[in-house]
Design an enzyme around this catalytic site. Structure first.
Site, PDB file in Angstrom:
ATOM      1  N   LYS A  53      63.464  72.965  34.636  1.00 57.41           N
ATOM      2  CA  LYS A  53      62.686  72.887  33.472  1.00 57.41           C
ATOM      3  C   LYS A  53      62.001  74.249  33.137  1.00 57.41           C
ATOM      4  O   LYS A  53      62.241  75.017  32.238  1.00 57.41           O
ATOM      5  CB  LYS A  53      62.008  71.860  33.197  1.00 57.41           C
ATOM      6  CG  LYS A  53      62.477  70.486  33.035  1.00 57.41           C
ATOM      7  CD  LYS A  53      61.970  69.263  33.184  1.00 57.41           C
ATOM      8  CE  LYS A  53      62.532  68.118  33.211  1.00 57.41           C
ATOM      9  NZ  LYS A  53      61.849  66.798  33.506  1.00 57.41           N
ATOM     10  N   GLN A  97      56.218  64.907  35.137  1.00 50.33           N
ATOM     11  CA  GLN A  97      57.238  64.482  35.985  1.00 50.33           C
ATOM     12  C   GLN A  97      57.579  63.083  36.257  1.00 50.33           C
ATOM     13  O   GLN A  97      56.135  62.737  36.862  1.00 50.33           O
ATOM     14  CB  GLN A  97      57.683  65.759  36.827  1.00 50.33           C
ATOM     15  CG  GLN A  97      58.981  65.370  37.343  1.00 50.33           C
ATOM     16  CD  GLN A  97      60.169  65.445  36.593  1.00 50.33           C
ATOM     17  OE1 GLN A  97      60.443  66.485  35.764  1.00 50.33           O
ATOM     18  NE2 GLN A  97      60.956  64.664  36.393  1.00 50.33           N
ATOM     19  N   ASP A 120      58.339  64.736  25.609  1.00 53.45           N
ATOM     20  CA  ASP A 120      59.149  63.603  26.248  1.00 53.45           C
ATOM     21  C   ASP A 120      59.508  62.396  25.454  1.00 53.45           C
ATOM     22  O   ASP A 120      60.564  61.464  25.701  1.00 53.45           O
ATOM     23  CB  ASP A 120      58.605  63.008  27.596  1.00 53.45           C
ATOM     24  CG  ASP A 120      59.306  63.858  28.931  1.00 53.45           C
ATOM     25  OD1 ASP A 120      60.327  64.334  28.735  1.00 53.45           O
ATOM     26  OD2 ASP A 120      58.473  63.675  29.936  1.00 53.45           O
TER      27      ASP A 120
END
Ligand code: NDP
Length: 294
Positions: A53, A97, A120
């Site tokens: 990422k 994460q 997200d």
């Protein structure tokens, strides 16, 4: 039957190229998009994902911060960091994460992320916006990527029967919401571990999205000739001939079903590459929205 392989690498590359131009334009106006990636603990797979990422940010011109916190980080410390990032004007997207260590309550952590920076798409505000079809919300990256693949290949969804196998908040449920939305107009069935006779149900599907986490579970007897199959699964299976001792397979028995499909995504190289591209797209969207609002 002619089967078209859906090339996620190619589509994601095109999306990235488009984003580069947008990012350059934003940067020229003094608004470089910024993403903060927070990793708690030392899970090796998570370290790889976080690395990819951050690398994608660098390639596209997105400012990034990587926060690698020790396993023993407390919930309170993590929440404090999130509040700091919420207040940081250089940061437009925040992600923690998954999965964090067991002592961290992931759902409670997500509630602390400013929904306008929740790239997200896990915050309840964004879940609601997806269901309400409000365009300024954030949609989880993997299902968003699946929709982009359908669009890129001109695959009709309106009036089609789509079966989504899996009902997680990260893939299955948002995928079903996107397909049933007034943008896509599919008729959607969500299947899960308690679904009876899954193969028979899937044989009624024009589109199958497999997001289960079981290697090669979708076999030829699940497929109506001409169906479109999107395989979200990423499963490690032992393989003594591979350098790493394992290889990655999807939830679909690719070789067994491919000839029956009109379109199918391979694993790897199908849905996988889209996830990071959509994370970048969500970060750019957050930057647009936050900087236009101020
Ligand atoms: P989850 O484990 O959260 O959800 C799996 C879903 O599959 C559950 O709803 C479960 O049902 C259902 N399921 C399990 N067994 C069966 C069965 N025998 N028949 C029907 N349904 C079943 O997984 P995720 O949604 O997080 O991920 C799914 C897959 O996608 C994994 O392989 C994961 O690695 C991959 N993935 C890939 C991404 C990418 O970037 N390409 C991103 C995210 C995930 P129930 O709810 O009843 O338990």
């Amino acid at each position: 039957m002619t089967t078209t392989l859906i090339n996620g690498k190619e589509v994601s590359q095109r999306i990235r190229e488009g984003l580069k131009t947008e990012i350059a334009a934003l940067t020229a106006q003094g608004h470089t998009p910024g993403l903060a990636v927070v990793l708690v603990g030392e899970d090796p797979a998570s370290q790889v994902y976080v690395g990819s990422k951050v690398k994608a940010c660098a390639e596209l011109g997105i400012y990034s911060q990587k926060w690698a916190l020790p396993t023993e980080t407390t919930q309170e410390e993590l929440v404090q960091l999130i509040h700091k990032l919420n207040a940081d004007d250089r940061i437009h997207g925040i992600l923690v994460q998954s999965p964090p260590p067991k002592h961290i309550d992931e759902e409670a952590v997500v509630l602390n992320i400013d929904p306008r920076k929740d790239v997200d798409g896990f915050h309840p505000v964004n879940v609601a916006k997806l269901v309400l079809e409000e365009p300024d919300g954030f949609v989880p990256c993997t299902p968003l990527g699946c929709m982009e693949l359908l669009k890129a290949y001109g695959i009709e969804t309106a009036g089609k029967h789509a079966v989504v196998i899996g009902r997680s908040m990260i893939v299955g449920k948002p995928m079903a919401n996107l397909l049933v939305s007034k943008q896509a107009n599919a008729t959607v069935t969500i299947a899960h571990s308690r679904t009876k006779d899954l193969a028979a149900l899937c044989r009624t599907a024009d589109i199958i999205v497999a997001a289960v986490g079981r290697p090669k579970m979708v076999t030829a007897d699940f497929i109506k000739p001409g169906a479109v199959v999107l395989d979200v699964g990423i499963n490690r299976v032992p393989d003594a001939t591979a350098a790493r001792g394992y290889r990655i397979v999807g939830d679909v028995d690719f070789e067994g079903v491919r000839d029956q499909c009109s379109y199918i995504t391979p694993v790897p190289g199908g849905v996988g590459p889209m996830t990071i591209a959509m994370l970048m797209a969500n970060t750019v969207k957050a930057c647009h929205q936050l900087t236009t609002a101020s």
